[in-house]
Design a protein around this motif. Structure first.
Motif, PDB file in Angstrom:
ATOM      1  N   ILE A 127       1.001  -3.237  43.434  1.00  0.00           N
ATOM      2  CA  ILE A 127       2.716  -3.449  43.032  1.00  0.00           C
ATOM      3  C   ILE A 127       2.976  -2.859  42.085  1.00  0.00           C
ATOM      4  CG2 ILE A 127       4.297  -5.576  43.285  1.00  0.00           C
ATOM      5  CD1 ILE A 127       1.859  -7.172  45.285  1.00  0.00           C
ATOM      6  N   ARG A 128       4.714  -2.017  41.751  1.00  0.00           N
ATOM      7  CA  ARG A 128       4.951  -2.153  41.286  1.00  0.00           C
ATOM      8  C   ARG A 128       6.140  -0.834  40.176  1.00  0.00           C
ATOM      9  NH1 ARG A 128       7.071   3.120  42.085  1.00  0.00           N
ATOM     10  NH2 ARG A 128       6.108   3.962  44.020  1.00  0.00           N
ATOM     11  N   PRO A 129       7.215  -1.555  39.820  1.00  0.00           N
ATOM     12  CA  PRO A 129       8.587  -1.224  39.337  1.00  0.00           C
ATOM     13  C   PRO A 129       8.965  -0.080  40.000  1.00  0.00           C
ATOM     14  CG  PRO A 129       7.298  -1.750  37.112  1.00  0.00           C
ATOM     15  CD  PRO A 129       6.337  -2.175  38.497  1.00  0.00           C
ATOM     16  N   THR A 160      12.898  -7.919  45.723  1.00  0.00           N
ATOM     17  CA  THR A 160      11.760  -8.382  44.393  1.00  0.00           C
ATOM     18  C   THR A 160      10.437  -8.444  43.931  1.00  0.00           C
ATOM     19  OG1 THR A 160      11.725 -10.287  45.779  1.00  0.00           O
ATOM     20  CG2 THR A 160      13.541 -10.305  44.637  1.00  0.00           C
ATOM     21  N   LYS A 161      10.009  -8.359  43.004  1.00  0.00           N
ATOM     22  CA  LYS A 161       8.420  -8.517  43.661  1.00  0.00           C
ATOM     23  C   LYS A 161       7.628  -9.211  44.376  1.00  0.00           C
ATOM     24  CE  LYS A 161       4.743  -8.718  39.934  1.00  0.00           C
ATOM     25  NZ  LYS A 161       4.254  -9.223  38.224  1.00  0.00           N
ATOM     26  N   GLY A 175       5.170  -9.037  47.161  1.00  0.00           N
ATOM     27  CA  GLY A 175       4.108  -9.704  47.403  1.00  0.00           C
ATOM     28  C   GLY A 175       3.797 -10.328  48.607  1.00  0.00           C
ATOM     29  N   LEU A 176       5.041 -10.242  49.718  1.00  0.00           N
ATOM     30  CA  LEU A 176       4.857 -10.227  50.751  1.00  0.00           C
ATOM     31  C   LEU A 176       3.427  -9.431  51.815  1.00  0.00           C
ATOM     32  CD1 LEU A 176       7.548 -11.918  51.976  1.00  0.00           C
ATOM     33  CD2 LEU A 176       5.760 -13.532  51.163  1.00  0.00           C
ATOM     34  N   PHE A 190       9.445 -10.917  55.079  1.00  0.00           N
ATOM     35  CA  PHE A 190       9.424  -9.388  54.750  1.00  0.00           C
ATOM     36  C   PHE A 190      10.644  -8.902  55.163  1.00  0.00           C
ATOM     37  CE2 PHE A 190       7.345  -6.533  51.709  1.00  0.00           C
ATOM     38  CZ  PHE A 190       7.605  -5.837  52.719  1.00  0.00           C
ATOM     39  N   ARG A 191      11.710  -8.891  54.345  1.00  0.00           N
ATOM     40  CA  ARG A 191      12.983  -7.954  54.386  1.00  0.00           C
ATOM     41  C   ARG A 191      13.200  -6.670  53.467  1.00  0.00           C
ATOM     42  NH1 ARG A 191      12.188 -10.432  58.172  1.00  0.00           N
ATOM     43  NH2 ARG A 191      13.283 -12.505  58.895  1.00  0.00           N
ATOM     44  N   PRO A 192      12.001  -5.462  53.009  1.00  0.00           N
ATOM     45  CA  PRO A 192      12.905  -4.497  52.916  1.00  0.00           C
ATOM     46  C   PRO A 192      13.806  -4.292  52.726  1.00  0.00           C
ATOM     47  CG  PRO A 192      10.554  -4.351  54.331  1.00  0.00           C
ATOM     48  CD  PRO A 192      11.313  -5.412  54.428  1.00  0.00           C
TER      49      PRO A 192
END
Lengths: 448, 113
Positions: A423-425, A391-392, A396-397, A351-353
């Motif tokens: 989850i939302r854009p 990315t979506k 999601g991770l 996970f790389r937010p």
């Protein structure tokens, strides 16, 4: 001749019943619906991607205007609304259809377009306030782009005999300045008069925020019967206005409520910018006449700026969020253990937010890092994690690692709040100033 | 003499515009405005909201309503559309300043001799 203007709504997700009460009992000349916040346009565009059948105007258009039509006709109340969003003409046609259906043929409904500047973004060199980059940089990921128009076209439409005016994005106070200009015949360079009109608009544009809403602090600022709060009415003369509300409603109109609203979302109060005039709010005077009636006077204005503010919505990835509940002895220790475990698993999962935050609801989530140290242990705490990802799939991770924590995390974890993760854009807004010449307001009239 | 709690003498409302949060603090009583003006400085507010700021605190005076308007620049990094903060509208931030207490006037006297 006093002009009576009522605020039906202060934003897109406001209540429904106050507008009906206002139009029935308010003896209004005008009723407005303010139904747009900064994020509304871009959010609507994104919603249409999932469901192309959604209209490009406010889906609540007819749910708000339909119920007030009959009383508006009976009481000769004109309606002004910015629910046109990205399709004011379509909205006007929908209202015309509803008016015919209710037995009101011959209503003149003006649709004011011209805020949409999305076809100009690819060449727009003006700079984003948020990033300092030229707006054209974002042309590929742009979702929406609109300028804030002023009151001129609204006033003109009313002078031409419109019964209902539907607009796209306008500055909120234009919903009031438009009718006042039409009624009092203020010139486009009568800066003090226009400033006074903007002040009246600014006071009532957020609806209940001036009548005791967003105000109550029990024991310090008490508001009677808040559940039945009355929305504001402005009784306007050319040089002063009374801010009030319907008798028999809850709430309070006082110098205090008016003062709080006067400064709301204001930067330098001596230079409050609007498309039509620059206002000096420090020249405003309030007099409490008692009985929930406050007189406002004192407009002082400077020439309108050459530019208009515009908002450009740009796709910027995906946000995801989730929560875990803890209570009783050791709640905080278990929440912190959960955080540590989650961080390690997210790292392992790749996970790389772009950004991630952990908050402890009930402890320090609202005032964040500025929260004073608590002087006692909390009985319950909710660990909340939120992240922004490119990315979506990445977003999601977070959900993927959060949900298993129920069986592989600390003890005594309650069912997740909000029924699982969201989850939302992310549509990031860029603010910029554009030359007025880039907008071409146009008015069409549809008759029911 | 006891401390003076800001919440006893003033009320507040916050809002956002872009990346900035505005915080209006208004005296309940016009006669307390001068005390507020002298003691609730931009520096004091910056101290209270410090960890949230990515810029300065600007203070504007509105004597016509016995109020002060503070602009906390960059307090909502990225603006409402991007923030991950739970209080995305910053409307809950005003209550933080209302926890502030001013030291009693007596304790500031006679410390410079």
């Amino acid at each position: 001749m006093t002009v009576r203007i009522g605020a039906g709504t202060g934003w897109a997700r406001d209540r429904f019943s106050p507008a009906l009460d206002l139009v029935q009992r308010g003896r209004l000349d005008y009723l407005f619906f303010e139904a747009m916040s900064e994020v509304t346009m871009s959010a609507a565009q994104v919603a249409r991607e999932s469901d192309p059948t959604l209209p490009r105007y406010d889906p609540d258009l007819l749910d708000r205007i339909g119920p007030v039509l009959a009383d508006a006709r009976r009481n000769e109340t004109k309606i002004i609304s910015n629910q046109g969003w990205l399709d004011p003409v379509g909205a006007a046609q929908a209202v015309a259809g509803e008016a015919r259906r209710q037995g009101f043929p011959g209503l003149r409904i003006a649709a004011i377009a011209g805020s949409d500047i999305s076809d100009q973004v690819s060449a727009l060199q003006t700079l984003s306030w948020e990033t300092g980059e030229p707006i054209c940089t974002y042309r590929d990921d742009m979702v929406s782009a609109e300028a804030y128009l002023g009151s001129t076209a609204i006033a003109a439409a009313l002078r031409e005999g419109a019964d209902i005016v539907i607009t796209s994005r306008i500055t909120d106070s234009a919903l009031v300045l438009g009718p006042l200009t039409a009624e009092f015949g203020w010139a486009e360079d009568d800066w003090d008069a226009l400033a006074f009109g903007v002040v009246v608009g600014h006071l009532i544009e957020c609806g209940a925020q001036v009548t005791g809403g967003y105000f109550a602090d029990p024991g310090y600022k008490d508001v009677p019967d808040l559940a039945n709060i009355g929305y504001p009415i402005a009784e306007v003369d050319p040089h002063s206005a009374i801010i009030t509300k319907l008798p028999g409603t809850g709430g309070i109109v006082s110098k205090a409520t008016c003062a709080e609203q006067l400064l709301y979302e204001v930067n330098d109060p001596s230079r409050y910018l609007s498309p039509d005039v620059v206002c000096d709010l420090t020249a405003v005077r309030f007099d409490d006449l008692g009985d929930n009636r406050v007189r406002v006077s004192g407009g002082r204005g400077e020439p309108a700026p050459d530019t208009l503010k515009a908002l450009v919505g740009v796709r910027e990835g995906w946000a995801s969020e989730g929560m875990m509940l803890f209570a009783g002895p050791g709640a905080m220790n278990r929440a912190e253990l959960a955080r540590a475990v989650l961080e390690e698993r997210l790292e392992q999962a790749g996970f790389r937010p772009r950004e991630i935050r952990f908050d402890f609801l009930g402890l320090n989530a609202v005032h964040r890092e500025a929260t004073p140290e608590p002087d006692h242990d909390v009985h319950e705490v909710i660990l909340r994690v939120a992240a922004a990802s490119e990315t979506k799939e990445q977003a999601g991770l977070l959900t993927r690692e959060l949900e298993p924590m129920a069986v592989s995390g600390p003890s005594g974890t309650g069912k997740f709040a909000t029924m699982g993760s969201r989850i939302r854009p992310i549509i990031g807004l860029h603010s910029t100033l554009i030359p007025r010449s880039l907008t071409t307001p146009s008015t069409s009239v549809i008759t029911s | 003499m006891p401390e003076i709690a800001l919440r006893d003498i003033a009320h507040a409302r916050s809002g956002e515009k872009g990346e900035n949060v505005n915080l209006a603090v208004i005296a309940y009583d016009d006669s307390d405005y001068e005390f507020l003006r002298e003691n609730l400085t931009a520096a004091v507010v910056a101290e209270i909201y410090g960890p949230l700021l990515s810029g300065t605190v600007e203070r504007y005076e509105a004597p016509n309503i016995s109020g002060l308007n503070f602009v906390l620049t960059g307090a909502l990094r990225g603006g409402r559309s991007r923030t991950l903060a739970v209080d995305e509208s910053s409307k809950a931030l005003s209550s933080l300043v209302l926890a502030h207490t001013f030291p009693p006037p007596d304790t500031t006297a006679g410390t410079e001799h």
